[in-house]
Design an enzyme around this catalytic site. Structure first.
Site, PDB file in Angstrom:
ATOM      1  CB  SER A 157      -6.442  -0.261 -11.711  1.00 24.07           C
ATOM      2  OG  SER A 157      -6.410   1.050 -12.253  1.00 24.07           O
ATOM      3  CE1 TYR A 170      -1.580   0.338  -9.947  1.00 21.83           C
ATOM      4  CE2 TYR A 170      -2.684   1.393 -11.803  1.00 21.83           C
ATOM      5  CZ  TYR A 170      -2.706   0.911 -10.511  1.00 21.83           C
ATOM      6  OH  TYR A 170      -3.856   1.005  -9.772  1.00 21.83           O
TER       7      TYR A 170
END
Length: 274
Positions: A157, A170
């Site tokens: 990501s 995350y």
């Protein structure tokens, strides 16, 4: 047959970037994983669909088979090492080999300031996103090493490279994947196996809507304002269709990228350029 996001299963006919290959995709029932599985099949691959929910994966498998490729649905939980080993064994038993492993499964983790995060929430995010990727590679790689051929693609990501408020677990887990991929590429290079990472930006779908809702709440703005701000940060001024991520994965999985390993490909509409 056209799937959600524009992938046409079987469009590659008898050819395609991955004609005759066998690809395993984690989290293959929904979202990016679904689009990746359908794209790999459209490029000529037989597909092993793994994940916790078999219902959505069976739907994807039906589309793969309708397009003329074979599909195997295998329940797998990245929190359970035994289920990962069993999935790898089932894939080998059904197809004789796995040429491509796409580590797509991941969790978003909590959305709150780090000092309010429970240790269990932090650990679970890493358990799935980082340790789960390690365990999947550990289970599927021996066959590739033995055959001296294969390609591993990990879905990271852009949040692994830029801040996203209230998403520390995350972000940290996705940053960890960059180091894992680069080091694993060195370990596997002598065995003819390549490893690469794809870093999507905000991908259209349910997960980005959840992220935008959390960001709007944290900043005291509307969801529409959060979406506009997110898109404004990229030169193309838009979110990323899941199909664009799938195309990048198919290229990295294929012989077309034979000299690419240890790399991190941004598919972010320009949101990140490093």
């Amino acid at each position: 047959m056209t799937a959600a996001g524009g992938t046409t299963v079987g469009a590659a006919g008898g050819g395609g970037l991955l004609a005759g290959a066998v690809a395993a995709v984690t989290g293959a029932g929904t979202g990016i994983g679904r689009e990746i599985a359908l794209r790999l099949a459209a490029e000529g691959a037989d597909v092993v669909l793994t994940g916790r929910s078999t219902g959505p994966m069976e739907e994807v498998a039906g589309q793969v088979r309708a397009g003329g490729r074979r599909a195997l649905v295998v329940p797998m939980d990245l929190r359970d090492p035994a289920s990962i080993r069993a999935a790898a064994e089932a894939a080998e038993a059904e197809f004789g080999r796995v040429d491509v492993l796409v580590n797509n499964s991941g969790v978003g983790g909590p959305s709150k300031p780090m000092w309010e995060i429970d240790p269990e929430e932090w650990e679970d995010t890493f358990r799935v996103n980082v340790t789960g990727t390690f365990l999947a590679c550990r289970a599927f790689l021996p066959g590739m090493v033995a055959r001296r051929s294969g390609s591993v693609v990990v879905i990271g990501s852009v949040t692994g490279k830029r801040p996203l408020v209230n998403r520390t677990p995350y972000a940290a887990s996705k940053t960890a994947l960059i180091g894992m991929v680069r080091t694993l590429a060195w370990e596997l290079g002598p065995h003819g196996v390549r490893v690469n990472l794809v870093s999507p930006g905000g991908v259209e779908g349910e997960r980005i809507e959840w992220v935008l809702q959390q960001q709007a709440q944290a900043r005291g703005i509307t969801v529409e304002e959060a979406r506009a701000d997110f898109a404004e940060g990229s030169p193309l001024k838009r979110l990323v269709p899941a199909g664009d991520v799938a195309h990048a994965v198919a290229w990295l999985a294929s012989p077309r990228s034979a000299s690419v390993t240890g790399d991190d490909l941004n598919v972010s509409a320009g949101l990140v350029m490093y």
